[in-house]
Design an enzyme around this catalytic site. Structure first.
Site, PDB file in Angstrom:
ATOM      1  N   TYR A 186     -34.917  65.068  19.470  1.00 56.19           N
ATOM      2  CA  TYR A 186     -34.491  66.402  19.038  1.00 56.19           C
ATOM      3  C   TYR A 186     -34.076  67.252  20.246  1.00 56.19           C
ATOM      4  O   TYR A 186     -33.026  67.917  20.223  1.00 56.19           O
ATOM      5  CB  TYR A 186     -35.640  67.065  18.273  1.00 56.19           C
ATOM      6  CG  TYR A 186     -35.440  68.519  17.943  1.00 56.19           C
ATOM      7  CD1 TYR A 186     -34.603  68.920  16.910  1.00 56.19           C
ATOM      8  CD2 TYR A 186     -36.107  69.505  18.673  1.00 56.19           C
ATOM      9  CE1 TYR A 186     -34.421  70.263  16.613  1.00 56.19           C
ATOM     10  CE2 TYR A 186     -35.939  70.848  18.376  1.00 56.19           C
ATOM     11  CZ  TYR A 186     -35.097  71.220  17.349  1.00 56.19           C
ATOM     12  OH  TYR A 186     -34.926  72.555  17.056  1.00 56.19           O
ATOM     13  N   TYR A 238     -30.192  81.712  11.174  1.00 54.26           N
ATOM     14  CA  TYR A 238     -31.606  82.031  11.321  1.00 54.26           C
ATOM     15  C   TYR A 238     -32.037  83.040  10.245  1.00 54.26           C
ATOM     16  O   TYR A 238     -31.540  82.996   9.119  1.00 54.26           O
ATOM     17  CB  TYR A 238     -31.906  82.531  12.739  1.00 54.26           C
ATOM     18  CG  TYR A 238     -31.538  81.560  13.826  1.00 54.26           C
ATOM     19  CD1 TYR A 238     -31.878  80.215  13.729  1.00 54.26           C
ATOM     20  CD2 TYR A 238     -30.845  81.978  14.957  1.00 54.26           C
ATOM     21  CE1 TYR A 238     -31.557  79.318  14.735  1.00 54.26           C
ATOM     22  CE2 TYR A 238     -30.519  81.083  15.967  1.00 54.26           C
ATOM     23  CZ  TYR A 238     -30.875  79.750  15.846  1.00 54.26           C
ATOM     24  OH  TYR A 238     -30.548  78.875  16.843  1.00 54.26           O
TER      25      TYR A 238
END
Length: 307
Positions: A186, A238
């Protein structure tokens, strides 16, 4: 018309740069120049319009979540992917563990860190980093994308919260692989070095239904593209995604490296770079530039004005 509007949008976005600040919780990102702002627009007809710092390299950060989700949907299938993550906006910060610990064992969506780490967990047994890098290069129309080693090591040195997310997922039997290896992959995907042109290329392929307009090669299925763009629209900015959807109305994905990738259906891919961020972690210059473009060109998906 498009070129003139794009220039005006870029100039408009520059007015807001000093109202934000660069990300510094990853030390290497804190070295970015806050006055940088680049805008690149690519159309299916092959037109490219650019202003500002379009060649400046920065790291994908959360924009890599789009590519990871698309890859997982292509190779694991819709039902498998969404048995591991949900499709709901979280309303919390991108690195929050609140709802994961109290409201659901599954991450709320693939665009927050918990969801992206779980998506990488699905990919890790099948794909090496090199294979994923090759796909990122193809889907961004940029063969020069590489791993930014300095950012990767900076992320790895300061990424304990993401490791904690991984272990929390493991404790809930959601993440089945090795936590440290999953989170390391990641980190690497977040640390891929792109520019505004790369993001415009990715946005264009999504706008073109998953087909590379340069050669007609299909990189993503139509269903994958629809799913990815829907989650970008609802979760891609977000915990400002709702406000951004109202103000801009274009499927977008931001990253704390300063990039925003936008996809305007059948019309264009847009990439912006501005490392000065608002309090939610979105590029303040890039977001303002996109709001101007959307307003002046009637790009909002619910805009009733003629195109």
């Amino acid at each position: 018309m498009l070129k003139d509007t794009a220039k005006a949008a870029w100039e408009y976005g520059r007015q807001f740069l000093m109202k934000g600040k660069v990300a510094d919780y990853i030390p290497e990102l804190g070295k970015a120049n806050p006055v940088h702002l680049g805008l690149c627009i690519k159309t299916p007809e092959g037109e490219t319009i650019e202003f500002g710092d379009v060649e400046q390299r920065f790291t994908m950060q959360s924009i890599s979540k789009v590519v990871c989700l698309a890859t997982a949907l292509q190779h694991e299938g819709f039902d498998t992917v969404f048995s591991h993550v949900m499709m709901e906006p979280s309303g919390d910060a991108f690195n929050s563990i609140l709802k994961l610990d109290t409201a659901s064992n599954r991450p709320f969506n693939p665009m927050i860190n918990a969801g992206a780490i779980e998506i990488v967990n699905l990919l890790a047994p099948t794909f090496s980093f090199e294979q994923l890098l090759d796909f990122v290069r193809a889907i961004c129309m940029d063969d020069e994308i590489t791993l930014d080693e300095a950012v990767y090591h900076s992320e790895a040195a300061t990424g304990d919260r993401n490791r904690a997310i991984g272990y929390l997922l493991k404790s809930k039997d959601v993440l089945t692989g090795d936590v440290l290896q999953t989170v390391d992959l990641y980190f690497k995907l977040c640390s891929l070095s792109v520019n505004a042109r790369s993001l415009a290329g990715l946005g264009l392929i999504l706008a073109n239904g998953g087909v590379d307009p340069r050669n007609g090669i299909r990189l993503l299925s139509a269903q994958t593209v629809r799913t990815v763009k829907t989650l970008m629209f609802t979760c891609g900015m977000y915990d400002r995604s709702g406000e951004f959807a109202v103000r801009v109305g274009i499927p977008c994905k931001s990253g704390v490296g300063g990039g925003i990738m936008a996809s305007v259906e059948h019309q264009m891919g847009i990439g912006t770079f501005g490392p000065s961020l608002d309090e939610k972690g979105n590029s303040i210059g890039g977001g303002s530039t996109l709001e101007y473009l959307s307003r002046e060109l009637h790009l909002h998906i619910f805009d009733s004005e003629p195109q």
